[in-house]
Design an enzyme around this catalytic site. Structure first.
Site, PDB file in Angstrom:
ATOM      1  CG  MET A   1     -82.809 -60.905  29.355  1.00 55.11           C
ATOM      2  SD  MET A   1     -83.038 -62.617  28.896  1.00 55.11           S
ATOM      3  CE  MET A   1     -81.617 -62.880  27.868  1.00 55.11           C
TER       4      MET A   1
ATOM      5  CG  HIS B   1     -73.609 -54.370  27.362  1.00 52.33           C
ATOM      6  ND1 HIS B   1     -74.244 -53.553  26.452  1.00 52.33           N
ATOM      7  CD2 HIS B   1     -74.125 -55.611  27.149  1.00 52.33           C
ATOM      8  CE1 HIS B   1     -75.072 -54.259  25.720  1.00 52.33           C
ATOM      9  NE2 HIS B   1     -75.040 -55.524  26.129  1.00 52.33           N
TER      10      HIS B   1
ATOM     11  CG  HIS C   1     -78.129 -53.280  28.678  1.00 47.96           C
ATOM     12  ND1 HIS C   1     -77.095 -54.150  28.875  1.00 47.96           N
ATOM     13  CD2 HIS C   1     -79.136 -54.007  28.154  1.00 47.96           C
ATOM     14  CE1 HIS C   1     -77.459 -55.361  28.513  1.00 47.96           C
ATOM     15  NE2 HIS C   1     -78.693 -55.309  28.062  1.00 47.96           N
TER      16      HIS C   1
ATOM     17  CD  GLN D   1     -86.023 -58.590  22.030  1.00 47.11           C
ATOM     18  OE1 GLN D   1     -85.815 -59.704  22.475  1.00 47.11           O
ATOM     19  NE2 GLN D   1     -85.393 -57.527  22.502  1.00 47.11           N
TER      20      GLN D   1
ATOM     21  CB  SER E   1     -71.350 -58.610  24.562  1.00 42.85           C
ATOM     22  OG  SER E   1     -72.629 -59.083  24.287  1.00 42.85           O
TER      23      SER E   1
HETATM   24  O1  PAF Z   1     -83.485 -58.177  24.558  1.00 44.01           O
HETATM   25  C1  PAF Z   1     -83.484 -58.688  25.701  1.00 44.01           C
HETATM   26  O2  PAF Z   1     -82.589 -58.474  26.506  1.00 44.01           O
HETATM   27  C2  PAF Z   1     -84.625 -59.626  26.095  1.00 44.01           C
HETATM   28  O3  PAF Z   1     -85.064 -60.374  25.000  1.00 44.01           O
HETATM   29  C3  PAF Z   1     -85.806 -58.892  26.762  1.00 44.01           C
HETATM   30  C4  PAF Z   1     -86.485 -57.925  25.804  1.00 44.01           C
HETATM   31  C5  PAF Z   1     -85.316 -58.142  27.984  1.00 44.01           C
HETATM   32  C6  PAF Z   1     -86.865 -59.901  27.207  1.00 44.01           C
HETATM   33  O4  PAF Z   1     -86.355 -60.804  28.129  1.00 44.01           O
END
Ligand code: PAF
EC number: 6.3.2.1
Length: 278
Positions: free
Chosen positions: A28, A32, A35, A150, A183
């Site tokens: 999203m 940082h 990622h 998730q 974060s």
């Molecule tokens: O983990 C995230 O940043 C979000 O939930 C994702 C997987 C990019 C979906 O919007």
């Protein structure tokens, strides 16, 4: 140099021209180090790397911070340079032109634990990830293990919809103290960081060993009973990794211990895999 793509049509055209294994890291934005670790992991297993950068309105509740969520496309482009080949950053209108877009309903797994705290959140996550998978058609996609629920939802999504994407989990990144990087740790003072070690400490005691279910359930019950103003446990449970249903005392096999607690008003999450059995 990373190429910025903002429309679905252009993303599809480019994808059609790509050869070799295509990797995707969905994000999203506001990128940082965490990622970048996911991207490095994806790079190891792919020839071309696409990073999506999209603040998904469907996964925010009406009282959550969608409008205030940080957005920094220029900064993100600079960060992925040299690591990602393409940054796919569509607008909300591009992704959801319909007023009430169809959504994936993930069912019960979306209503427990983090799903109970954020009703509808996992339906929104599954919907955008399914769209990204159909637009980009990656061979692999990397998701952090830190967001265990998730990850479980995405695994079910590809299984139940027969999506030909390999889901690659990226291990939780930890500080030297064991604290899972987030974060949100920045909101804790020194005292808070010390109390926050209750989460990783509990997991360290339990994981990496084989434990009978009754002993594990007892240890988690004792941990929850230590709730205090310093560490307020929301949950500390052992769950089936595929369904997120709590295990019972007859369970054997692989489980995940998931913990969530508030420290200095900051909500922290952590988890670890554990083998349950005698
Ligand atoms: O983990 C995230 O940043 C979000 O939930 C994702 C997987 C990019 C979906 O919007």
């Amino acid at each position: 140099m990373t190429r910025l793509i903002t429309t679905i049509a252009e993303m599809r055209d480019i994808r059609a021209s790509l050869t070799g294994r295509v990797g995707l890291v969905p994000t999203m934005g506001s990128l940082h180090d965490g990622h970048l670790t996911l991207m490095r992991r994806a790079r190891e297993q792919s020839d071309v790397l696409i990073v999506s950068d999209f603040v998904n309105p469907l996964q925010f509740g009406p009282n959550e911070d969608y409008d205030r969520y940080p957005r920094d496309l220029d900064g993100d482009l600079a960060k992925v340079d040299g690591l990602a080949d393409y940054l796919f950053a569509p607008s909300a209108e591009e992704m959801y032109p319909a007023e009430e877009p169809f959504q994936v309903d993930v069912g019960r797994i979306g209503t427990v634990f983090e799903g109970a705290m954020r009703p509808g959140h996992f339906n929104g996550v599954a919907t955008v990830v399914l769209k990204l998978f159909t637009i980009i058609r990656p061979d692999i996609a990397v998701f952090g293990q830190k967001d265990a629920q998730q990850l479980a939802v995405i695994r079910r999504l590809v299984r139940d919809f027969n999506v030909p994407v390999d889901i690659i989990p990226a291990p939780i990144s930890r500080e030297g103290s064991g604290l899972a990087r987030s974060s949100r740790n920045a909101y804790l003072d020194e005292d808070g960081r010390w109390h926050a070690l209750a989460l990783s400490g509990l997991l360290k005691d339990l994981s990496g060993r084989r434990m009978p279910a009754p002993e594990l359930l007892h240890a988690l019950e004792q941990a929850r009973a230590t709730s205090s103003t310093d560490v307020q446990w929301d949950y500390a449970e052992a769950v089936d990794p595929a369904t997120f249903e709590p295990i019972d005392s007859s369970f054997t096999g692989d489980a995940v211990v998931i913990v969530a607690a508030r420290v200095q008003g900051v909500r922290l999450l952590d988890n670890a895999e554990i083998t349950v059995g005698t």
